[in-house]
Design a protein around this motif. Structure first.
Motif, PDB file in Angstrom:
ATOM      1  N   SER A 147       0.876  -1.051  -0.099  1.00 13.66           N
ATOM      2  CA  SER A 147      -0.096  -0.044  -0.136  1.00 13.66           C
ATOM      3  C   SER A 147       0.910   1.182  -0.027  1.00 13.66           C
ATOM      4  N   VAL A 148       0.345   2.391  -0.757  1.00  8.93           N
ATOM      5  CA  VAL A 148       0.700   3.741  -0.661  1.00  8.93           C
ATOM      6  C   VAL A 148       0.200   4.539   0.262  1.00  8.93           C
ATOM      7  N   TRP A 149       0.861   5.408   1.234  1.00  9.35           N
ATOM      8  CA  TRP A 149       0.207   6.297   1.780  1.00  9.35           C
ATOM      9  C   TRP A 149       0.895   7.679   1.771  1.00  9.35           C
ATOM     10  N   TYR A 150      -0.055   8.800   2.130  1.00 12.16           N
ATOM     11  CA  TYR A 150       0.313   9.978   2.127  1.00 12.16           C
ATOM     12  C   TYR A 150       0.032  10.576   3.529  1.00 12.16           C
ATOM     13  N   MET A 154      -4.290   6.380   3.212  1.00 18.09           N
ATOM     14  CA  MET A 154      -4.173   5.515   2.345  1.00 18.09           C
ATOM     15  C   MET A 154      -4.568   5.650   0.887  1.00 18.09           C
ATOM     16  N   LEU A 155      -3.467   6.006  -0.277  1.00 20.48           N
ATOM     17  CA  LEU A 155      -4.063   6.068  -1.339  1.00 20.48           C
ATOM     18  C   LEU A 155      -4.433   5.012  -2.254  1.00 20.48           C
ATOM     19  N   CYS A 156      -3.715   3.813  -2.157  1.00 17.98           N
ATOM     20  CA  CYS A 156      -3.990   2.749  -2.969  1.00 17.98           C
ATOM     21  C   CYS A 156      -3.478   1.707  -2.281  1.00 17.98           C
ATOM     22  N   GLU A 157      -3.873   0.391  -2.756  1.00 16.84           N
ATOM     23  CA  GLU A 157      -3.554  -0.833  -2.207  1.00 16.84           C
ATOM     24  C   GLU A 157      -3.478  -1.792  -3.233  1.00 16.84           C
ATOM     25  N   GLY A 158      -2.657  -2.946  -3.090  1.00 14.92           N
ATOM     26  CA  GLY A 158      -2.717  -4.048  -4.006  1.00 14.92           C
ATOM     27  C   GLY A 158      -2.098  -5.339  -3.299  1.00 14.92           C
ATOM     28  N   SER A 159      -2.308  -6.499  -4.070  1.00 21.24           N
ATOM     29  CA  SER A 159      -1.968  -7.688  -3.368  1.00 21.24           C
ATOM     30  C   SER A 159      -0.598  -8.532  -4.014  1.00 21.24           C
ATOM     31  N   LEU A 160       0.173  -9.025  -3.162  1.00 22.95           N
ATOM     32  CA  LEU A 160       1.304  -9.556  -3.632  1.00 22.95           C
ATOM     33  C   LEU A 160       1.061 -10.732  -4.052  1.00 22.95           C
ATOM     34  N   PRO A 201       6.731  13.477   0.102  1.00 22.61           N
ATOM     35  CA  PRO A 201       6.853  12.188   0.702  1.00 22.61           C
ATOM     36  C   PRO A 201       5.735  11.173   0.724  1.00 22.61           C
ATOM     37  N   LEU A 202       6.162  10.276   0.406  1.00 21.54           N
ATOM     38  CA  LEU A 202       5.064   8.832   0.504  1.00 21.54           C
ATOM     39  C   LEU A 202       5.725   7.587   1.303  1.00 21.54           C
ATOM     40  N   ASP A 203       4.767   6.894   1.796  1.00 23.96           N
ATOM     41  CA  ASP A 203       5.043   5.674   2.480  1.00 23.96           C
ATOM     42  C   ASP A 203       4.490   4.413   1.822  1.00 23.96           C
ATOM     43  N   LEU A 204       5.401   3.689   1.681  1.00 27.32           N
ATOM     44  CA  LEU A 204       5.075   2.249   1.035  1.00 27.32           C
ATOM     45  C   LEU A 204       5.273   1.335   1.947  1.00 27.32           C
ATOM     46  N   ASN A 205       4.085   0.638   2.430  1.00 30.00           N
ATOM     47  CA  ASN A 205       3.955  -0.464   3.495  1.00 30.00           C
ATOM     48  C   ASN A 205       3.816  -1.740   2.757  1.00 30.00           C
ATOM     49  N   ILE A 206       4.673  -2.645   3.379  1.00 31.54           N
ATOM     50  CA  ILE A 206       4.484  -3.907   3.062  1.00 31.54           C
ATOM     51  C   ILE A 206       4.019  -4.924   4.105  1.00 31.54           C
ATOM     52  N   HIS A 207       3.042  -5.799   3.848  1.00 26.53           N
ATOM     53  CA  HIS A 207       2.464  -6.750   4.747  1.00 26.53           C
ATOM     54  C   HIS A 207       2.559  -8.119   4.052  1.00 26.53           C
ATOM     55  N   ARG A 223       4.696 -13.267   9.741  1.00 25.89           N
ATOM     56  CA  ARG A 223       4.455 -12.076   8.779  1.00 25.89           C
ATOM     57  C   ARG A 223       5.874 -11.279   8.853  1.00 25.89           C
ATOM     58  N   VAL A 224       6.208 -10.726   7.677  1.00 28.15           N
ATOM     59  CA  VAL A 224       7.011  -9.667   7.490  1.00 28.15           C
ATOM     60  C   VAL A 224       6.346  -8.499   7.278  1.00 28.15           C
ATOM     61  N   LEU A 225       6.785  -7.535   8.281  1.00 26.78           N
ATOM     62  CA  LEU A 225       6.254  -6.129   7.847  1.00 26.78           C
ATOM     63  C   LEU A 225       7.324  -5.129   7.686  1.00 26.78           C
ATOM     64  N   GLY A 226       6.937  -4.507   6.520  1.00 28.56           N
ATOM     65  CA  GLY A 226       8.195  -3.554   6.120  1.00 28.56           C
ATOM     66  C   GLY A 226       7.525  -2.160   5.989  1.00 28.56           C
ATOM     67  N   LYS A 227       8.486  -1.063   5.840  1.00 32.00           N
ATOM     68  CA  LYS A 227       7.912   0.183   5.696  1.00 32.00           C
ATOM     69  C   LYS A 227       9.076   0.877   4.829  1.00 32.00           C
ATOM     70  N   CYS A 228       8.765   1.442   3.883  1.00 34.05           N
ATOM     71  CA  CYS A 228       9.622   2.374   2.874  1.00 34.05           C
ATOM     72  C   CYS A 228       9.370   3.643   2.844  1.00 34.05           C
ATOM     73  N   GLN A 229       9.867   4.765   3.376  1.00 29.54           N
ATOM     74  CA  GLN A 229       9.858   6.173   3.275  1.00 29.54           C
ATOM     75  C   GLN A 229      10.601   6.481   1.925  1.00 29.54           C
ATOM     76  N   LEU A 230       9.595   7.055   0.974  1.00 31.38           N
ATOM     77  CA  LEU A 230      10.034   7.649  -0.312  1.00 31.38           C
ATOM     78  C   LEU A 230       9.812   8.867  -0.451  1.00 31.38           C
ATOM     79  N   VAL A 231      10.807   9.529  -1.221  1.00 29.10           N
ATOM     80  CA  VAL A 231      10.469  10.910  -1.548  1.00 29.10           C
ATOM     81  C   VAL A 231      10.524  10.980  -2.975  1.00 29.10           C
TER      82      VAL A 231
END
Length: 254
Positions: A147-150, A154-160, A201-207, A223-231
Motif C-alpha cells: 500500500s501507498v500512503w500520504y 492510504m491512497l491505494c493498495e494491491g495484492s502481492l 513524501p510517500l510511505d510504501l507499506n509491505i505486509h 508475517r514480514v512487515l516493512g515500511k519504505c519512506q520515499l521522496v
C-alpha cells in the motif's frame, strides 16, 4: 448354807477350735461346683496400657497449592530452556536473515477527483524481494498486501503474488495498486502544493505472510512487515516518477 471349803471347781474341757484361718479356703474368683469342689476361674490379666495411635492430620490445602505452583513453574522453565536451546541450535545451523525489499520504480497511471469529490489513485510499483539466506526458502502465502500512503491517508493498495523464493534468490514483483479516498478535494490540494516543492513524501507499506522452509521442513506462517519512506519529485500521471530518497525497514512478527 454351803461350806465354801467344800465347793469344788471341776475343770471343763474346752474343745479346741482350729485357729482362725488367715486366708480364705476358697480363693477369690472361685465358686463351688455341685459336688462342693471349688472351680478355679482364670482371670486374664488386664491389658497393658494402650498406646494411642498417632493420627497424621492431612497437610493443609495451601501446601498442595504451593507444590502445584512450584512444579508448574519448574516445568515451564524447563520448556523455555529446551526451546531456547533448540532455537540456538537452529540459528547456528541455518543463520536466518530477514528478506530485503527495494523499490525499483513507481508510476502513477491515474490520479483524479471524481464527481463525488473522492480521490481515485492508481499506481504501478515494481519492487525487488531479496532472500539472502543460504539454507532457508520462503513461501509467500495468500494475503500479502502492498500500500501507498500520504501522511496518514492510504491512497491505494494491491495484492502481492503467491510464490516460492529459493535460497539467495532475487525476484522482481510488479504490483498494481488502486484506491479511492473520500473527501479527496482537500487531499488533492495538499498533494499539488507539496508537488510544487519537488519533494513529495510517500510511505510504501509491505505486509507479507510467509512460511519458512528449513531443509524439507515447512514451518508455521509468520508475517514480514516493512515500511519504505520515499521522496518522489512529482505525481504526474503516466510518467515515470523519480525516487529521490528511499529508506526501508523490516521486521518479522509471529
Amino acid at each position: 448354807m454351803v461350806d465354801p471349803q467344800r465347793q469344788r471347781i471341776h475343770p471343763v474341757e474346752v474343745e479346741a477350735r482350729p485357729p482362725h484361718p488367715t486366708a480364705p479356703l476358697v480363693p477369690p474368683g472361685s465358686f463351688r461346683s455341685e459336688k462342693g469342689n471349688p472351680v478355679q476361674v482364670h482371670r486374664h490379666p488386664p491389658p497393658p496400657h494402650a498406646i494411642p495411635a498417632t493420627i497424621h492430620s492431612p497437610p493443609p490445602k495451601r501446601s498442595y497449592f504451593c507444590k502445584c505452583i512450584c512444579w508448574t513453574l519448574t516445568l515451564l522453565i524447563l520448556i523455555l530452556i529446551l526451546l531456547a536451546a533448540s532455537a540456538g541450535i537452529l540459528y547456528l545451523i541455518f543463520k536466518p536473515k530477514l528478506p530485503n525489499y527495494s523499490v525499483n520504480s513507481l508510476r502513477i497511471t491515474d490520479l483524479r477527483l471524481n464527481f463525488d469529490m473522492s480521490l481515485y489513485a492508481k499506481f504501478d510499483v515494481k519492487i525487488t524481494a531479496d532472500n539472502p539466506n543460504k539454507k532457508i526458502g520462503i513461501y509467500y502465502e495468500k494475503g500479502g498486501k502492498l500500500s501507498v500512503w500520504y501522511t496518514k491517508t492510504m491512497l491505494c493498495e494491491g495484492s502481492l503474488p503467491q510464490f516460492y523464493q529459493g535460497h539467495q534468490n532475487r525476484t522482481v514483483l510488479n504490483v498494481a495498486l488502486t484506491g479511492q479516498v473520500q473527501g479527496g478535494s482537500t487531499l488533492m490540494a495538499a498533494l499539488q502544493q507539496q508537488q510544487q516543492t519537488g519533494r513529495v513524501p510517500l510511505d510504501l507499506n509491505i505486509h507479507a505472510p510467509v512460511a519458512i522452509k528449513l531443509g524439507r521442513l515447512k514451518l508455521r506462517k509468520v508475517r514480514v512487515l516493512g515500511k519504505c519512506q520515499l521522496v518522489v519529485d512529482s505525481l504526474s500521471s503516466n510518467n515515470l516518477i523519480s525516487i529521490k530518497a528511499s529508506n526501508c525497514k523490516f521486521r518479522m512478527k509471529l
